[in-house]
Design a protein around this motif. Structure first.
Motif, PDB file in Angstrom:
ATOM      1  N   ARG A  27       0.708  -1.388   0.053  1.00  0.00           N
ATOM      2  CA  ARG A  27      -0.042   0.102  -0.078  1.00  0.00           C
ATOM      3  C   ARG A  27       0.929   1.223  -0.001  1.00  0.00           C
ATOM      4  NH1 ARG A  27      -4.686   2.801   1.030  1.00  0.00           N
ATOM      5  NH2 ARG A  27      -4.568   4.162   2.869  1.00  0.00           N
ATOM      6  N   SER A  28       0.620   2.245  -0.859  1.00  0.00           N
ATOM      7  CA  SER A  28       1.065   3.395  -0.910  1.00  0.00           C
ATOM      8  C   SER A  28       0.263   4.554  -0.525  1.00  0.00           C
ATOM      9  CB  SER A  28       1.846   3.575  -2.616  1.00  0.00           C
ATOM     10  OG  SER A  28       2.377   4.909  -2.403  1.00  0.00           O
ATOM     11  N   PRO A  42       2.334   9.680  -3.741  1.00  0.00           N
ATOM     12  CA  PRO A  42       3.175   9.572  -4.781  1.00  0.00           C
ATOM     13  C   PRO A  42       4.513   9.350  -4.635  1.00  0.00           C
ATOM     14  CG  PRO A  42       1.926  11.253  -5.234  1.00  0.00           C
ATOM     15  CD  PRO A  42       1.609  11.139  -3.676  1.00  0.00           C
ATOM     16  N   GLU A  84       6.012   7.506  -1.929  1.00  0.00           N
ATOM     17  CA  GLU A  84       5.997   6.003  -1.620  1.00  0.00           C
ATOM     18  C   GLU A  84       5.929   5.094  -2.837  1.00  0.00           C
ATOM     19  OE1 GLU A  84       3.440   4.769   1.579  1.00  0.00           O
ATOM     20  OE2 GLU A  84       4.082   6.421   3.015  1.00  0.00           O
ATOM     21  N   THR A  85       4.850   5.510  -3.842  1.00  0.00           N
ATOM     22  CA  THR A  85       4.891   4.904  -5.166  1.00  0.00           C
ATOM     23  C   THR A  85       6.250   4.721  -5.859  1.00  0.00           C
ATOM     24  OG1 THR A  85       2.694   5.035  -5.240  1.00  0.00           O
ATOM     25  CG2 THR A  85       3.524   4.510  -7.375  1.00  0.00           C
ATOM     26  N   ARG A  86       6.840   5.881  -5.766  1.00  0.00           N
ATOM     27  CA  ARG A  86       8.246   6.193  -6.457  1.00  0.00           C
ATOM     28  C   ARG A  86       9.297   5.201  -5.622  1.00  0.00           C
ATOM     29  NH1 ARG A  86       6.775  11.216  -7.037  1.00  0.00           N
ATOM     30  NH2 ARG A  86       8.566  12.078  -5.635  1.00  0.00           N
ATOM     31  N   GLY A 117      -1.603   5.627 -11.210  1.00  0.00           N
ATOM     32  CA  GLY A 117      -0.150   5.856 -10.734  1.00  0.00           C
ATOM     33  C   GLY A 117       0.806   5.047 -11.617  1.00  0.00           C
ATOM     34  N   GLU A 154       3.626   7.617 -12.305  1.00  0.00           N
ATOM     35  CA  GLU A 154       4.408   7.827 -11.253  1.00  0.00           C
ATOM     36  C   GLU A 154       5.296   6.854 -10.762  1.00  0.00           C
ATOM     37  OE1 GLU A 154       5.637  10.719  -8.863  1.00  0.00           O
ATOM     38  OE2 GLU A 154       3.824  11.007  -9.890  1.00  0.00           O
ATOM     39  N   PHE A 155       4.825   5.681 -11.233  1.00  0.00           N
ATOM     40  CA  PHE A 155       5.452   4.334 -10.628  1.00  0.00           C
ATOM     41  C   PHE A 155       6.557   4.325 -11.731  1.00  0.00           C
ATOM     42  CE2 PHE A 155       6.697  -0.195 -10.888  1.00  0.00           C
ATOM     43  CZ  PHE A 155       6.584  -0.538  -9.750  1.00  0.00           C
ATOM     44  N   LEU A 209      -1.897  -1.508 -10.084  1.00  0.00           N
ATOM     45  CA  LEU A 209      -1.951  -0.412  -9.348  1.00  0.00           C
ATOM     46  C   LEU A 209      -3.442   0.068  -9.269  1.00  0.00           C
ATOM     47  CD1 LEU A 209       0.976   0.332 -11.199  1.00  0.00           C
ATOM     48  CD2 LEU A 209       1.021   1.988  -9.471  1.00  0.00           C
ATOM     49  N   ARG A 257      -2.746   4.317  -2.951  1.00  0.00           N
ATOM     50  CA  ARG A 257      -2.634   3.519  -4.116  1.00  0.00           C
ATOM     51  C   ARG A 257      -2.352   2.001  -3.412  1.00  0.00           C
ATOM     52  NH1 ARG A 257      -4.155   7.325  -5.656  1.00  0.00           N
ATOM     53  NH2 ARG A 257      -3.792   8.494  -8.001  1.00  0.00           N
ATOM     54  N   LEU A 300      -0.805  -1.719  -4.600  1.00  0.00           N
ATOM     55  CA  LEU A 300      -0.020  -2.259  -5.762  1.00  0.00           C
ATOM     56  C   LEU A 300       0.156  -3.704  -5.587  1.00  0.00           C
ATOM     57  CD1 LEU A 300       1.332   0.663  -4.828  1.00  0.00           C
ATOM     58  CD2 LEU A 300       3.170  -0.166  -6.538  1.00  0.00           C
TER      59      LEU A 300
END
Length: 163
Positions: free
Chosen positions: A4-5, A8, A10-12, A42, A45-46, A130, A140, A142
């Motif tokens: 879980r993010s 943005p 944290e997603t990166r 996302g 962003e990923f 995502l 998000r 994932l």
């Protein structure tokens, strides 16, 4: 595997960790990651995080929806191709766009909307899905699955890096 993010950033960070794991397992051969999810989930962003994890500036990464693919030489050799299958209508369009070139040894291929033509991608790939969190605009979910031994090894390393 799933994560879980909450933002943005944290997603990166998750994507940087994935890029590191893939680089450890398959840098010389290259690899394929299929990003799956609705608009705004996302995926780009990923992709920015993956680029950062491979030594490229995130600011250079934009959605390749209209260009179909963007390509960069990697600092340590090889190349990153960031493709988007959203606007393609057929496997013939995919070949005309350059799929066979993107699958060359030493190429890291990151595909948004990879599920549109999943049969055209190698089986030994990571699929990262995502999705948006209905209660939090920034959050998000994932989930990742592997399709073969190299992607499974990378998935295990990625999971260890994020725990």
């Amino acid at each position: 595997m799933s994560w879980r993010s909450r933002s943005p950033e944290e997603t990166r960070a998750l994507a940087r960790a994935m890029a590191g794991a893939l680089h450890e397992v398959a840098a010389e051969e290259g690899w394929v990651v299929s990003l799956i999810g609705p608009l705004g989930a996302g995926k780009t962003e990923f992709a920015k995080g993956v680029a950062e994890g491979l030594g490229l500036p995130a600011r250079e990464v934009t959605s390749p929806t209209f260009a179909i693919a963007n390509e960069w030489s990697l600092p340590e050799g090889g190349r990153l191709v960031h493709a988007d299958f959203y606007r393609l209508d057929s496997a013939r369009d995919l070949e005309a766009a350059g799929l066979s070139d993107w699958l060359e040894v030493g190429t890291s291929l990151l595909v948004e909307w990879g599920d549109r033509f999943s049969e055209a991608l190698p089986g030994d790939r990571l699929e990262v899905e995502l999705s948006r969190d209905a209660g939090d605009a920034e959050a998000r979910a994932l989930s990742a699955r592997s399709g073969g031994p190299r992607s499974q090894a990378a998935l295990e390393r990625w999971s260890q890096a994020c725990s």
